[in-house]
Design an enzyme around this catalytic site. Structure first.
Site, short mmCIF file in Angstrom:
data_model
loop_
_atom_site.label_atom_id
_atom_site.label_comp_id
_atom_site.label_asym_id
_atom_site.label_seq_id
_atom_site.Cartn_x
_atom_site.Cartn_y
_atom_site.Cartn_z
N GLY A 199 0.86 -1.18 0.00
CA GLY A 199 0.00 0.00 0.00
C GLY A 199 0.88 1.22 0.00
O GLY A 199 2.02 1.17 -0.47
N CYS A 202 2.95 5.31 -2.85
CA CYS A 202 3.85 5.19 -4.01
C CYS A 202 3.53 3.99 -4.89
O CYS A 202 3.05 4.15 -6.01
CB CYS A 202 5.28 5.11 -3.54
SG CYS A 202 5.73 6.50 -2.50
C1 UGA Z 1 8.66 2.71 -2.12
C2 UGA Z 1 10.01 2.23 -2.69
O1 UGA Z 1 10.51 1.15 -1.89
C3 UGA Z 1 11.04 3.40 -2.69
O2 UGA Z 1 12.26 2.96 -3.27
C4 UGA Z 1 10.44 4.55 -3.49
O3 UGA Z 1 11.32 5.66 -3.52
C5 UGA Z 1 9.13 4.99 -2.85
O4 UGA Z 1 8.20 3.86 -2.85
C6 UGA Z 1 8.55 6.12 -3.66
O5 UGA Z 1 8.18 5.90 -4.81
O6 UGA Z 1 8.58 7.26 -3.19
P1 UGA Z 1 7.69 3.08 0.36
O7 UGA Z 1 6.39 3.44 -0.28
O8 UGA Z 1 8.22 3.91 1.47
O9 UGA Z 1 8.87 3.06 -0.76
O10 UGA Z 1 7.49 1.61 0.93
P2 UGA Z 1 8.13 0.16 0.72
O11 UGA Z 1 9.12 -0.09 1.76
O12 UGA Z 1 8.53 -0.04 -0.71
O13 UGA Z 1 6.85 -0.75 1.02
C7 UGA Z 1 5.67 -0.63 0.21
C8 UGA Z 1 4.61 -1.60 0.63
O14 UGA Z 1 4.98 -2.95 0.31
C9 UGA Z 1 4.27 -1.61 2.13
O15 UGA Z 1 2.86 -1.62 2.27
C10 UGA Z 1 4.87 -2.90 2.63
O16 UGA Z 1 4.16 -3.44 3.73
C11 UGA Z 1 4.72 -3.79 1.41
N1 UGA Z 1 5.69 -4.92 1.36
C12 UGA Z 1 7.02 -4.68 1.27
C13 UGA Z 1 5.23 -6.23 1.38
O17 UGA Z 1 4.01 -6.49 1.45
N2 UGA Z 1 6.13 -7.27 1.31
C14 UGA Z 1 7.47 -7.04 1.23
O18 UGA Z 1 8.23 -8.04 1.16
C15 UGA Z 1 7.93 -5.72 1.20
#
Ligand code: UGA
Length: 378
Positions: A199, A202
């Site tokens: 979610g 981004c």
């Molecule tokens: C993401 C990207 O990781 C960044 O590199 C990018 O700069 C940023 O978007 C952006 O476009 O500004 P972010 O939205 O902070 O960063 O979050 P993430 O750490 O990527 O996680 C996104 C979602 O994926 C979260 O809801 C998390 O719970 C979920 N997730 C993550 C999973 O369900 N499984 C995983 O193994 C990893």
């Protein structure tokens, strides 16, 4: 700020002496469409353009549909012909923005000439000296790098969630599967955490905007798979709700459900497109009495979903619960003592939506333990 080198202002005239202008405003999803809303980026460019002195560089950081940089470049040149525009996407993760700024894993600069690249090399002098990879690209490639990276990350998460669906059907265990495939360095173990999916502000909107743009460019087919990535992601939330229903004999009316976690990921108070709150509000709409806890995101969650119940402490949240849902993997929740929590709830049933709790510990304490992509042993 004390040194006087960092100043905040809302006065655009203050830009007249600046050599470099970064545009960092948001590009949210447009209501009623998959496309990105460009209002803020366009307004920022129009506000900066009249103040951009000759030789200065306007640098876009926002995540935009490919083609935007060239369009803004032309728009800038009309107003300030001697200023230039470059694109320099950021890859910051929420919760780690300072770390990712000071120690990025690469710098990508989209430029149309050497002098713009040299200005950016000056800006990032310290990072270049630290050997951070520097990638010079043209404007469209620099824009695409950002959405390609986020699409890849989204794909990785939906891939493992698709495997979770298959594991459920075949009595397998997705956490063991993820660990095993992750040892192959070509695959890698990060972003293979199965659960209720991605979610935030981004990943979801970026893959949708990317599809919308590819469609406009006549490359719809190339990104058709992202539609499936989006569907797998949203399906995980429904699978979670099915597990809740299965454990409460289908009837949610009047049942007290404790929800641990509201933020879209731990270490953040951001609830934009939070899978946890989406699930909480759907269960609430089905008649359940839902109480949400989160270490940081309660106020933001309440502002968006005022009809849900909120608790300031975990104890208050789980008290007399018919079912406990673990939806955001804060370390506080993993550290919980299932023996102590069991004394507070009405029914000791927990569903781990993030595959992050220690299953053996909860089972040993006498809980019914459910999780996405894993066989249920009791
Ligand atoms: C993401 C990207 O990781 C960044 O590199 C990018 O700069 C940023 O978007 C952006 O476009 O500004 P972010 O939205 O902070 O960063 O979050 P993430 O750490 O990527 O996680 C996104 C979602 O994926 C979260 O809801 C998390 O719970 C979920 N997730 C993550 C999973 O369900 N499984 C995983 O193994 C990893």
């Amino acid at each position: 700020m004390k040194s006087g080198r960092l100043v905040f202002t809302t006065d655009f005239a203050a830009l007249k002496d600046c050599d470099v202008h970064f545009i960092c405003v948001g590009t949210p999803q447009t209501k009623g469409s998959l496309a990105a809303d460009m209002t803020y980026v366009n307004a920022a460019l129009d506000a900066v353009a009249p103040h951009a002195k000759p030789g200065s560089l306007v640098v876009g950081k926002s995540t935009v549909p490919v083609g935007t940089a060239q369009r803004l470049h032309d728009r800038l040149k009309k107003v300030s012909p001697q200023a230039d525009l470059a694109w320099n996407p950021e890859f910051l993760r929420e919760g780690f923005a300072v770390e990712d700024t000071l120690r990025p894993n690469r710098l990508v600069v989209g430029v149309t000439n050497d002098s713009s690249e040299n200005i950016l090399k000056e800006v990032y002098k310290d990072l270049l000296a630290a050997n951070i990879p520097w990638i010079r690209a043209d404007l469209p490639t620099a824009e695409l790098v950002k959405v390609a990276a986020n699409s890849f990350l989204a794909t990785k998460i939906s891939f493992i969630n698709a495997m979770a669906e298959v594991c459920e059907a075949a009595n397998g265990d997705v956490t063991v599967l993820a660990q095993a495939i992750g040892h192959d360095p070509r695959i890698g173990s990060r972003f293979l955490q199965a659960g209720i999916g991605f979610g935030g502000g981004c990943l979801p909107k970026d893959i949708r905007a990317f599809m919308a743009r590819a469609d406009e460019l006549g490359a719809r087919q190339a990104l058709e798979f992202l539609r499936e990535i989006d569907s797998i992601n949203l399906r995980a939330r429904q699978r979670m709700i099915e597990l809740v229903r299965a454990d409460l004999s289908e009837d949610l009316k009047g049942k007290k459900i404790a929800v641990l976690g509201a933020a879209f990921k731990p270490d953040s108070d951001d609830v934009r497109d939070s899978p946890a709150l989406d699930i909480a509000s759907q269960i609430h709409s089905a008649g359940a009495d839902v109480i949400v806890h989160d270490p940081k995101a309660i106020e933001n969650a309440r502002a968006r979903f005022p009809r849900l119940g909120f608790a300031q402490s975990i104890e208050e949240c789980v008290k007399d619960a018919d079912l406990v849902l673990h939806l955001t993997e804060w370390k506080e929740y993993r550290a919980l003592d299932p023996v102590a929590v069991k004394k507070l709830v009405k029914n000791a049933i927990v569903i781990d939506g993030r595959n992050h709790l220690d299953r053996e510990k909860w089972l040993a304490a006498g809980w019914k333990f459910r999780a996405l992509g894993r066989t249920h042993h009791n």
